[in-house]
Motif scaffolding. Structure first.
Motif, PDB file in Angstrom:
ATOM      1  N   CYS A  18       0.821  -1.200   0.000  1.00  0.00           N
ATOM      2  CA  CYS A  18       0.000   0.000   0.000  1.00  0.00           C
ATOM      3  C   CYS A  18       0.851   1.242   0.000  1.00  0.00           C
ATOM      4  O   CYS A  18       1.857   1.309   0.649  1.00  0.00           O
ATOM      5  CB  CYS A  18      -0.853   0.055   1.235  1.00  0.00           C
ATOM      6  SG  CYS A  18      -2.338  -0.850   1.153  1.00  0.00           S
ATOM      7  N   TYR A  58      -3.371   1.127  -8.101  1.00  0.00           N
ATOM      8  CA  TYR A  58      -4.001  -0.081  -8.630  1.00  0.00           C
ATOM      9  C   TYR A  58      -2.894  -1.052  -8.994  1.00  0.00           C
ATOM     10  O   TYR A  58      -1.971  -0.716  -9.742  1.00  0.00           O
ATOM     11  CB  TYR A  58      -4.852   0.213  -9.863  1.00  0.00           C
ATOM     12  CG  TYR A  58      -5.397  -1.063 -10.486  1.00  0.00           C
ATOM     13  CD1 TYR A  58      -6.339  -1.827  -9.807  1.00  0.00           C
ATOM     14  CD2 TYR A  58      -4.932  -1.496 -11.727  1.00  0.00           C
ATOM     15  CE1 TYR A  58      -6.825  -3.005 -10.360  1.00  0.00           C
ATOM     16  CE2 TYR A  58      -5.414  -2.671 -12.280  1.00  0.00           C
ATOM     17  CZ  TYR A  58      -6.362  -3.417 -11.588  1.00  0.00           C
ATOM     18  OH  TYR A  58      -6.829  -4.592 -12.129  1.00  0.00           O
ATOM     19  N   ILE A  80      -5.839  -5.347  -6.820  1.00  0.00           N
ATOM     20  CA  ILE A  80      -5.821  -4.609  -5.562  1.00  0.00           C
ATOM     21  C   ILE A  80      -5.920  -3.119  -5.838  1.00  0.00           C
ATOM     22  O   ILE A  80      -5.176  -2.576  -6.659  1.00  0.00           O
ATOM     23  CB  ILE A  80      -4.534  -4.927  -4.768  1.00  0.00           C
ATOM     24  CG1 ILE A  80      -4.496  -6.419  -4.411  1.00  0.00           C
ATOM     25  CG2 ILE A  80      -4.441  -4.078  -3.510  1.00  0.00           C
ATOM     26  CD1 ILE A  80      -3.122  -6.938  -4.122  1.00  0.00           C
ATOM     27  N   ASP A 110      -9.207  -2.449  -1.323  1.00  0.00           N
ATOM     28  CA  ASP A 110     -10.148  -3.410  -1.906  1.00  0.00           C
ATOM     29  C   ASP A 110      -9.302  -4.485  -2.575  1.00  0.00           C
ATOM     30  O   ASP A 110      -8.561  -4.192  -3.527  1.00  0.00           O
ATOM     31  CB  ASP A 110     -11.072  -2.728  -2.911  1.00  0.00           C
ATOM     32  CG  ASP A 110     -12.083  -3.697  -3.495  1.00  0.00           C
ATOM     33  OD1 ASP A 110     -13.113  -3.933  -2.849  1.00  0.00           O
ATOM     34  OD2 ASP A 110     -11.826  -4.223  -4.606  1.00  0.00           O
ATOM     35  N   SER A 112      -8.764  -8.519  -4.135  1.00  0.00           N
ATOM     36  CA  SER A 112      -9.280  -9.768  -4.684  1.00  0.00           C
ATOM     37  C   SER A 112      -8.098 -10.670  -5.011  1.00  0.00           C
ATOM     38  O   SER A 112      -7.237 -10.302  -5.816  1.00  0.00           O
ATOM     39  CB  SER A 112     -10.110  -9.508  -5.943  1.00  0.00           C
ATOM     40  OG  SER A 112     -10.536 -10.728  -6.528  1.00  0.00           O
ATOM     41  N   THR A 121     -11.790 -12.182  -1.072  1.00  0.00           N
ATOM     42  CA  THR A 121     -11.909 -10.740  -1.271  1.00  0.00           C
ATOM     43  C   THR A 121     -12.152 -10.041   0.053  1.00  0.00           C
ATOM     44  O   THR A 121     -12.674 -10.627   1.004  1.00  0.00           O
ATOM     45  CB  THR A 121     -13.072 -10.401  -2.225  1.00  0.00           C
ATOM     46  OG1 THR A 121     -14.303 -10.851  -1.637  1.00  0.00           O
ATOM     47  CG2 THR A 121     -12.883 -11.061  -3.578  1.00  0.00           C
ATOM     48  N   THR A 122     -11.788  -8.776   0.110  1.00  0.00           N
ATOM     49  CA  THR A 122     -12.094  -7.948   1.262  1.00  0.00           C
ATOM     50  C   THR A 122     -11.997  -6.484   0.875  1.00  0.00           C
ATOM     51  O   THR A 122     -11.249  -6.122  -0.036  1.00  0.00           O
ATOM     52  CB  THR A 122     -11.145  -8.241   2.452  1.00  0.00           C
ATOM     53  OG1 THR A 122     -11.617  -7.598   3.624  1.00  0.00           O
ATOM     54  CG2 THR A 122      -9.728  -7.750   2.161  1.00  0.00           C
ATOM     55  N   SER A 123     -12.758  -5.651   1.549  1.00  0.00           N
ATOM     56  CA  SER A 123     -12.659  -4.195   1.436  1.00  0.00           C
ATOM     57  C   SER A 123     -12.651  -3.658   2.852  1.00  0.00           C
ATOM     58  O   SER A 123     -13.648  -3.805   3.576  1.00  0.00           O
ATOM     59  CB  SER A 123     -13.846  -3.622   0.653  1.00  0.00           C
ATOM     60  OG  SER A 123     -13.842  -4.067  -0.680  1.00  0.00           O
ATOM     61  N   ALA A 168      -6.631  -6.615   4.654  1.00  0.00           N
ATOM     62  CA  ALA A 168      -6.209  -5.238   4.391  1.00  0.00           C
ATOM     63  C   ALA A 168      -5.151  -4.775   5.376  1.00  0.00           C
ATOM     64  O   ALA A 168      -4.552  -3.717   5.185  1.00  0.00           O
ATOM     65  CB  ALA A 168      -7.410  -4.302   4.449  1.00  0.00           C
TER      66      ALA A 168
END
Length: 302
Positions: A18, A58, A80, A110, A112, A121-123, A168
């Motif tokens: 990130c 991204y 991602i 976000d 996948s 998946t997660t957000s 995350a």
């Protein structure tokens, strides 16, 4: 012990570094936001100024590299999207050409992940990055700038579940000392870099500890006029110590490394307000995913 699928998921997460907060994972992932620091690396937020930075990333990858750099036969994929906000405060007190800055960064991701026939998946919110002490300094001619941050930490406060493949955030602390520099060789030519490290605590849920990593990010850029700058940027990182599980070396140490390079464009709307678009193509990966990164970064004073 981790299953093969979980191990592959952790390696996939190596790609989701990130922008501004550590999107680290076990199995040797680095917690430093590699690739973000290619803009005015040594220039700190000014005394008395509050400044917002926004980082959007991204990331997409469809291949996983082993320890020898060969592509794994296991079908994998990562998509991602990350957006991180950073707020810095420049303290009023100065000592000649030196001043202090403090800041916070918080990302939202976000994610996948696809591994074989499985998908996760997660957000959610990622870990908080706390920057209590940044030392900014420059020479008298304002051609060489430095910022030194010896106390950057990532705090494990974000969304994490030990049995979930896509997370995350992570469940351990990371100390991330770093040094950035910028040199204006002439009014149009900017050269800069950031040297950093990430040292991680043990994950108490899994008893896994990722080995520490060393990273370097570099920029070479030329201003076509007072608004438009074009450049070439990239990064290299290498894990310097083995991963450990239950106190013993995990596999053969599971050390990661990687590099990337690509173009960058910066547009300055007015002094102190600017946006950057850049692309990074990953190469020379080991024990991690290899893919492509597209960034949008902007900043303005509050």
């Amino acid at each position: 012990m981790k299953t093969t699928t979980t191990g592959l998921a952790h390696q996939l997460l190596l790609g989701m570094l990130c922008c501004a907060s550590a999107q680290a994972a076990e199995n040797g992932n680095i917690s430093w936001p590699i690739g973000v620091n290619t803009v005015l690396n040594g220039v700190a937020t000014q005394p008395g100024e509050n400044r917002l930075y926004n980082y959007t990333l991204y990331y997409r990858a469809d291949r996983l590299k082993d320890g020898d750099g060969r592509t794994s036969a296991v079908p994998v994929g990562a998509d991602i999207f990350v957006n991180a906000l950073r707020i810095d405060h420049g303290w009023d007190k100065t000592w000649g050409n030196t001043h202090l800055v403090s800041g916070l960064v918080l990302p939202v991701a976000d994610i996948s992940l696809r591994i074989g026939g499985q998908k996760s998946t997660t957000s959610a919110v990622g870990n908080l990055s706390f920057k209590p002490l940044i030392i900014g300094t420059h020479n008298d001619s304002h051609t060489f700038f430095q910022q030194i941050a010896p106390l950057d930490f990532d705090i494990p406060n974000g969304s994490y579940q030990s049995d979930r493949l896509a997370n995350a955030a992570v469940h351990y602390y990371s100390w991330q000392p770093n040094y950035g520099w910028t040199w204006f060789a002439n009014p149009a030519l900017e050269i800069g870099g950031t040297l950093s490290a990430a040292l991680n605590s043990r994950n108490r849920d899994t008893d896994y500890r990722s080995g520490w990593t060393l990273h370097y990010e570099q920029l070479l850029a030329y201003s076509l006029n007072d608004k438009l700058q074009v450049g070439l940027q990239g990064f290299y990182f290498k894990q310097m110590a083995d991963d450990r599980l239950d106190g013993a070396t995990y596999l053969d140490g599971n050390r990661v490394r990687g590099a990337a390079w690509g173009p960058q464009v910066r547009y300055t709307f007015k002094p102190g307000v600017a946006a950057v678009v850049k692309y990074q193509r990953e190469v020379a990966s080991r024990n991690r995913t290899e893919g492509d990164r597209l960034w949008l970064q902007f900043t303005f004073p509050l």
